[in-house]
Design a protein around this motif. Structure first.
Motif, mmCIF file in Angstrom:
data_model
loop_
_atom_site.group_PDB
_atom_site.id
_atom_site.type_symbol
_atom_site.label_atom_id
_atom_site.label_comp_id
_atom_site.label_asym_id
_atom_site.label_seq_id
_atom_site.Cartn_x
_atom_site.Cartn_y
_atom_site.Cartn_z
ATOM 1 N N CYS A 113 -0.683 -9.004 6.966
ATOM 2 C CA CYS A 113 0.580 -9.604 6.350
ATOM 3 C C CYS A 113 1.814 -9.515 7.446
ATOM 4 C CB CYS A 113 0.812 -9.450 5.195
ATOM 5 S SG CYS A 113 -0.462 -10.398 3.961
ATOM 6 N N CYS B 245 -5.239 -11.085 4.985
ATOM 7 C CA CYS B 245 -4.634 -9.822 4.163
ATOM 8 C C CYS B 245 -5.704 -8.964 3.492
ATOM 9 C CB CYS B 245 -3.941 -10.671 2.716
ATOM 10 S SG CYS B 245 -3.279 -9.535 1.462
ATOM 11 N N GLN B 246 -5.364 -7.541 3.790
ATOM 12 C CA GLN B 246 -6.238 -6.655 3.485
ATOM 13 C C GLN B 246 -6.051 -6.252 1.815
ATOM 14 O OE1 GLN B 246 -5.235 -3.790 6.476
ATOM 15 N NE2 GLN B 246 -5.289 -5.331 7.942
ATOM 16 N N CYS C 184 -0.340 -10.525 -0.017
ATOM 17 C CA CYS C 184 0.340 -9.714 -0.629
ATOM 18 C C CYS C 184 1.979 -9.671 -0.005
ATOM 19 C CB CYS C 184 -0.435 -8.208 -0.432
ATOM 20 S SG CYS C 184 -0.327 -7.371 1.143
ATOM 21 N N GLY C 185 1.920 -9.824 1.454
ATOM 22 C CA GLY C 185 2.982 -9.875 2.233
ATOM 23 C C GLY C 185 3.559 -8.527 2.716
ATOM 24 N N TYR C 186 2.790 -7.462 2.465
ATOM 25 C CA TYR C 186 3.306 -6.198 2.968
ATOM 26 C C TYR C 186 2.175 -5.373 3.722
ATOM 27 C CZ TYR C 186 1.116 -4.479 -1.282
ATOM 28 O OH TYR C 186 0.352 -4.430 -2.238
ATOM 29 N N CYS C 187 0.690 -5.794 3.797
ATOM 30 C CA CYS C 187 -0.160 -5.010 4.272
ATOM 31 C C CYS C 187 -0.040 -5.298 6.115
ATOM 32 C CB CYS C 187 -1.657 -5.097 4.045
ATOM 33 S SG CYS C 187 -2.075 -7.224 4.512
HETATM 34 ZN ZN LIG Z 1 -1.470 -8.528 2.962
#
Ligand SMILES: [Zn+2]
Ligand SMILES: [Zn+2]
Length: 159
Positions: free
Chosen positions: A78, A86-87, A72-75
């Motif tokens: 990440c 990644c969650q 995702c790039g934002y959890c």
């Molecule tokens: Zn993530």
């Protein structure tokens, strides 16, 4: 022939390793897996088409995709750079989307690893899952070049 959506590339598969974890696709033991689904997450091939908005990748580059098939790039994971855990949107080829037991596949650009010219597709494929697992164990062990190490479990990842 699948077409790559924005942020993805199409890969002409040259080799795909076989991993025990492929059995979760075959046996349906991954929670929420949807069928039909093509297994395979030790992929080596060549970029054949590039979707909109993909920077830094082009047709003809040799690439691999492994168990980490997107994030995702934002959890929290990440943001720590720990994309494989990644969650929110951990994407595993062959589970979340069709994998490498095919002539062509689509993968998110963020999941690609560049394969050097001197490494064959047959050698590169298994490095994408089993190989990187072993490599990361050695890299994080504190062992340095020339140190003596023991590897247990030859027959699987130990290879
Ligand atoms: Zn993530
Ligand atoms: Zn694997």
């Amino acid at each position: 022939m699948p077409e790559p959506a924005a942020g993805s590339v199409r890969i002409k598969v040259e080799a795909c390793g076989i991993c025990y974890s492929d059995s979760v696709t075959k046996e349906g033991t991954w929670p929420g897996i949807q069928y039909p689904r093509v297994p395979g997450h030790e992929i080596a091939g060549v970029i054949d088409a590039v979707g909109a908005g993909v920077a830094g990748w082009k047709d003809g580059q040799r690439v691999g995709v492994g168990w980490h098939g997107g994030h995702c790039g934002y959890c929290d994971s990440c943001r720590r750079g720990d994309f494989v855990t990644c969650q929110v949107a951990a994407q595993i080829p062959g589970i979340a989307y069709d994998g490498g037991y095919a002539e062509y596949m689509i993968a998110p650009a963020g999941a690609l690893a560049l394969i050097p010219e001197g490494l064959s597709a047959v050698e590169a494929g298994p490095l994408m899952c089993a190989g990187v697992t072993t490599f990361n164990s050695l890299r994080n062990s504190g062992a340095r070049a020339g140190d003596l190490v023991a590897i247990l479990g030859v027959g699987g990842i130990g290879h």
